[in-house]
Design a protein around this motif. Structure first.
Motif, PDB file in Angstrom:
ATOM      1  N   VAL A 190      52.693 142.256 -86.861  1.00 40.76           N
ATOM      2  CA  VAL A 190      53.386 140.986 -87.011  1.00 40.76           C
ATOM      3  C   VAL A 190      53.386 140.502 -88.460  1.00 40.76           C
ATOM      4  N   LYS A 191      52.348 140.821 -89.212  1.00 37.54           N
ATOM      5  CA  LYS A 191      52.256 140.345 -90.591  1.00 37.54           C
ATOM      6  C   LYS A 191      53.241 141.040 -91.531  1.00 37.54           C
ATOM      7  N   SER A 192      53.778 142.153 -91.092  1.00 38.80           N
ATOM      8  CA  SER A 192      54.699 142.909 -91.956  1.00 38.80           C
ATOM      9  C   SER A 192      56.154 142.557 -91.684  1.00 38.80           C
ATOM     10  N   ILE A 193      56.414 141.682 -90.724  1.00 38.85           N
ATOM     11  CA  ILE A 193      57.797 141.339 -90.380  1.00 38.85           C
ATOM     12  C   ILE A 193      58.393 140.391 -91.417  1.00 38.85           C
ATOM     13  N   VAL A 194      59.469 140.817 -92.023  1.00 33.38           N
ATOM     14  CA  VAL A 194      60.184 140.028 -93.037  1.00 33.38           C
ATOM     15  C   VAL A 194      61.680 140.191 -92.790  1.00 33.38           C
ATOM     16  N   PRO A 195      62.534 139.313 -93.390  1.00 31.02           N
ATOM     17  CA  PRO A 195      63.972 139.507 -93.280  1.00 31.02           C
ATOM     18  C   PRO A 195      64.358 140.893 -93.829  1.00 31.02           C
ATOM     19  N   PRO A 196      65.342 141.554 -93.243  1.00 33.22           N
ATOM     20  CA  PRO A 196      66.263 141.056 -92.205  1.00 33.22           C
ATOM     21  C   PRO A 196      65.766 141.249 -90.775  1.00 33.22           C
ATOM     22  N   VAL A 197      64.531 141.742 -90.602  1.00 33.23           N
ATOM     23  CA  VAL A 197      64.029 141.967 -89.240  1.00 33.23           C
ATOM     24  C   VAL A 197      63.686 140.647 -88.559  1.00 33.23           C
ATOM     25  N   GLY A 198      62.992 139.777 -89.282  1.00 34.96           N
ATOM     26  CA  GLY A 198      62.587 138.502 -88.710  1.00 34.96           C
ATOM     27  C   GLY A 198      62.036 137.585 -89.776  1.00 34.96           C
ATOM     28  N   SER A 199      61.640 136.393 -89.366  1.00 36.97           N
ATOM     29  CA  SER A 199      61.129 135.398 -90.302  1.00 36.97           C
ATOM     30  C   SER A 199      59.928 134.702 -89.683  1.00 36.97           C
ATOM     31  N   ARG A 200      58.823 134.626 -90.438  1.00 38.52           N
ATOM     32  CA  ARG A 200      57.583 134.034 -89.955  1.00 38.52           C
ATOM     33  C   ARG A 200      57.486 132.587 -90.425  1.00 38.52           C
ATOM     34  N   THR A 201      57.216 131.695 -89.487  1.00 35.82           N
ATOM     35  CA  THR A 201      57.125 130.270 -89.786  1.00 35.82           C
ATOM     36  C   THR A 201      55.777 129.732 -89.338  1.00 35.82           C
ATOM     37  N   LEU A 202      55.089 129.065 -90.231  1.00 41.08           N
ATOM     38  CA  LEU A 202      53.822 128.432 -89.898  1.00 41.08           C
ATOM     39  C   LEU A 202      54.046 127.292 -88.919  1.00 41.08           C
ATOM     40  N   VAL A 203      53.173 127.198 -87.924  1.00 40.08           N
ATOM     41  CA  VAL A 203      53.137 126.035 -87.038  1.00 40.08           C
ATOM     42  C   VAL A 203      52.121 125.069 -87.626  1.00 40.08           C
ATOM     43  N   GLN A 204      52.593 123.913 -88.069  1.00 39.51           N
ATOM     44  CA  GLN A 204      51.704 123.014 -88.800  1.00 39.51           C
ATOM     45  C   GLN A 204      50.807 122.187 -87.890  1.00 39.51           C
ATOM     46  N   THR A 205      51.238 121.939 -86.680  1.00 37.50           N
ATOM     47  CA  THR A 205      50.397 121.279 -85.675  1.00 37.50           C
ATOM     48  C   THR A 205      50.678 121.957 -84.342  1.00 37.50           C
ATOM     49  N   SER A 206      49.622 122.460 -83.707  1.00 38.37           N
ATOM     50  CA  SER A 206      49.831 123.272 -82.514  1.00 38.37           C
ATOM     51  C   SER A 206      49.082 122.724 -81.311  1.00 38.37           C
ATOM     52  N   ASN A 207      49.494 123.250 -80.139  1.00 39.70           N
ATOM     53  CA  ASN A 207      48.730 123.059 -78.910  1.00 39.70           C
ATOM     54  C   ASN A 207      48.782 121.638 -78.348  1.00 39.70           C
ATOM     55  N   ALA A 208      49.840 120.904 -78.666  1.00 42.27           N
ATOM     56  CA  ALA A 208      50.018 119.592 -78.045  1.00 42.27           C
ATOM     57  C   ALA A 208      50.455 119.804 -76.607  1.00 42.27           C
ATOM     58  N   GLN A 209      49.663 119.351 -75.673  1.00 44.06           N
ATOM     59  CA  GLN A 209      49.925 119.573 -74.252  1.00 44.06           C
ATOM     60  C   GLN A 209      50.348 118.256 -73.602  1.00 44.06           C
ATOM     61  N   THR A 210      51.649 118.097 -73.472  1.00 41.25           N
ATOM     62  CA  THR A 210      52.209 116.861 -72.922  1.00 41.25           C
ATOM     63  C   THR A 210      52.280 116.952 -71.398  1.00 41.25           C
ATOM     64  N   THR A 211      52.794 115.927 -70.772  1.00 45.53           N
ATOM     65  CA  THR A 211      52.905 115.940 -69.312  1.00 45.53           C
ATOM     66  C   THR A 211      54.016 116.867 -68.838  1.00 45.53           C
ATOM     67  N   THR A 212      54.857 117.333 -69.759  1.00 48.43           N
ATOM     68  CA  THR A 212      55.953 118.217 -69.361  1.00 48.43           C
ATOM     69  C   THR A 212      55.812 119.638 -69.897  1.00 48.43           C
ATOM     70  N   GLY A 213      55.083 119.832 -70.974  1.00 51.83           N
ATOM     71  CA  GLY A 213      54.967 121.174 -71.519  1.00 51.83           C
ATOM     72  C   GLY A 213      54.062 121.221 -72.736  1.00 51.83           C
ATOM     73  N   VAL A 214      54.261 122.256 -73.551  1.00 53.07           N
ATOM     74  CA  VAL A 214      53.466 122.473 -74.760  1.00 53.07           C
ATOM     75  C   VAL A 214      54.375 122.325 -75.966  1.00 53.07           C
ATOM     76  N   VAL A 215      53.840 121.722 -77.038  1.00 56.61           N
ATOM     77  CA  VAL A 215      54.611 121.554 -78.270  1.00 56.61           C
ATOM     78  C   VAL A 215      53.836 122.162 -79.432  1.00 56.61           C
ATOM     79  N   HIS A 216      54.539 122.973 -80.222  1.00 57.25           N
ATOM     80  CA  HIS A 216      54.030 123.459 -81.497  1.00 57.25           C
ATOM     81  C   HIS A 216      55.013 122.976 -82.561  1.00 57.25           C
ATOM     82  N   VAL A 217      54.528 122.266 -83.568  1.00 58.79           N
ATOM     83  CA  VAL A 217      55.399 121.673 -84.586  1.00 58.79           C
ATOM     84  C   VAL A 217      55.559 122.635 -85.758  1.00 58.79           C
TER      85      VAL A 217
END
Length: 228
Positions: A190-217
Motif C-alpha cells: 500500500v505504501k508504494s501506490i502512487v498516481p496513476p495507480v492511486g492516491s493516498r490521503t491521510l485521514v486527519q480524524t478517524s473512528n468517529a462512530q455516530t448513531t448511523t455509521g463511521v466517519v473518517h475525516v
C-alpha cells in the motif's frame, strides 16, 4: 451582483474555516479519545464549532444526498471545506487555460455540477462499518458505492506533526485512505501506490462512530473527488 456576493461569502466561509481549524486540536490526526457520538453523521458534521464542514453540507443539501451519508451501517470518508476550496482552485486553473478571466466558484458547483456531486459523493462511502479496530497496517481493499476500489490502512507514523515523539516507546498510528484509479491485484504494497495507480490521503480524524455509521475525516490537503 447577488451571485458575486454569494461566491464571496462562500469563499470567505471556507477561508475562515481553514484558519480556525488550525487552532482546533480536534483535527490533528489519529483517532478520537471517545469515538461514540450520540448523533447522526450529518448532525455531527454540522455540530463542528469551527464550521469546517459548512460548505460540504451546503452542497450535500443542495444535491439532495443527506440520506446517503446518513445511511445506516456505512462508513463515510468525509471531505472538509478545505477540500472544496482545493477543488475550486484546481478547476479555476483549468478553465483559465481557455479563458484567463474565468473563475470557478462554489456557486459554479451549485449551478453546473450538483448532479456530478450527487454521483461522486459515492466514492467516499462504503457499505461497511470500518472502525479502527478492523484495520491493519498492510491495508485491505474495499468497494465504494460507485463500484470502485479503495484501500484503507492503519499505519505507524514517525511524523512529529502527527504525534510521533522519539523519546516515547509508543509509535502513533494514522488511518490512510488510498483511492485507486486503476485495478490492482489482491497482493500489494500500500505504501508504494502512487498516481496513476492511486492516491493516498491521510485521514486527519478517524473512528468517529455516530448513531448511523463511521466517519473518517480526510486531510485538508485533499482535492474534492480527486480532481486532477
Amino acid at each position: 451582483m447577488k451571485k458575486i456576493i454569494v461566491n464571496i461569502a462562500c469563499l470567505l466561509g471556507i477561508i475562515v474555516a481553514i484558519s480556525s481549524c488550525k487552532k482546533n486540536d480536534y483535527f490533528v490526526g489519529g483517532d478520537l479519545h471517545n469515538p461514540k457520538i450520540n448523533m447522526t453523521t450529518y448532525d455531527w458534521m454540522k455540530s463542528n464549532k469551527y464550521g469546517v464542514f459548512d460548505t460540504v453540507l451546503m452542497l450535500i443539501d443542495k444535491a439532495g444526498v443527506k440520506d446517503k451519508i446518513n445511511a445506516q451501517g456505512i462508513t463515510f470518508f468525509a471531505p472538509t471545506d478545505y477540500d472544496v476550496y482545493n477543488y475550486v482552485q484546481a478547476r479555476t486553473r483549468q478553465v483559465q487555460k481557455v479563458d484567463p478571466k474565468k473563475m470557478w466558484t462554489v456557486d459554479s458547483i451549485m449551478k453546473y455540477e450538483l448532479g456530478r456531486f450527487a454521483d461522486s459523493i459515492d466514492m467516499y462511502i462504503t457499505k461497511e462499518q470500518l472502525t479502527n479496530d478492523r484495520l491493519t497496517a498492510a491495508g485491505k481493499k474495499y468497494k465504494n458505492n460507485k463500484g470502485g476500489n479503495f484501500i484503507i490502512s492503519y499505519e505507524e507514523t514517525r511524523d512529529p506533526a502527527l504525534g510521533y515523539n522519539e523519546n516515547s516507546t509508543v509509535i502513533p498510528r494514522v488511518v490512510l485512505f488510498t483511492y485507486l484509479y486503476q485495478a490492482i491485484g489482491d497482493v500489494f504494497d500500500v505504501k508504494s501506490i502512487v498516481p496513476p495507480v492511486g492516491s493516498r490521503t491521510l485521514v486527519q480524524t478517524s473512528n468517529a462512530q455516530t448513531t448511523t455509521g463511521v466517519v473518517h475525516v480526510l486531510s485538508n490537503s485533499h482535492v474534492l473527488f480527486y480532481y486532477r
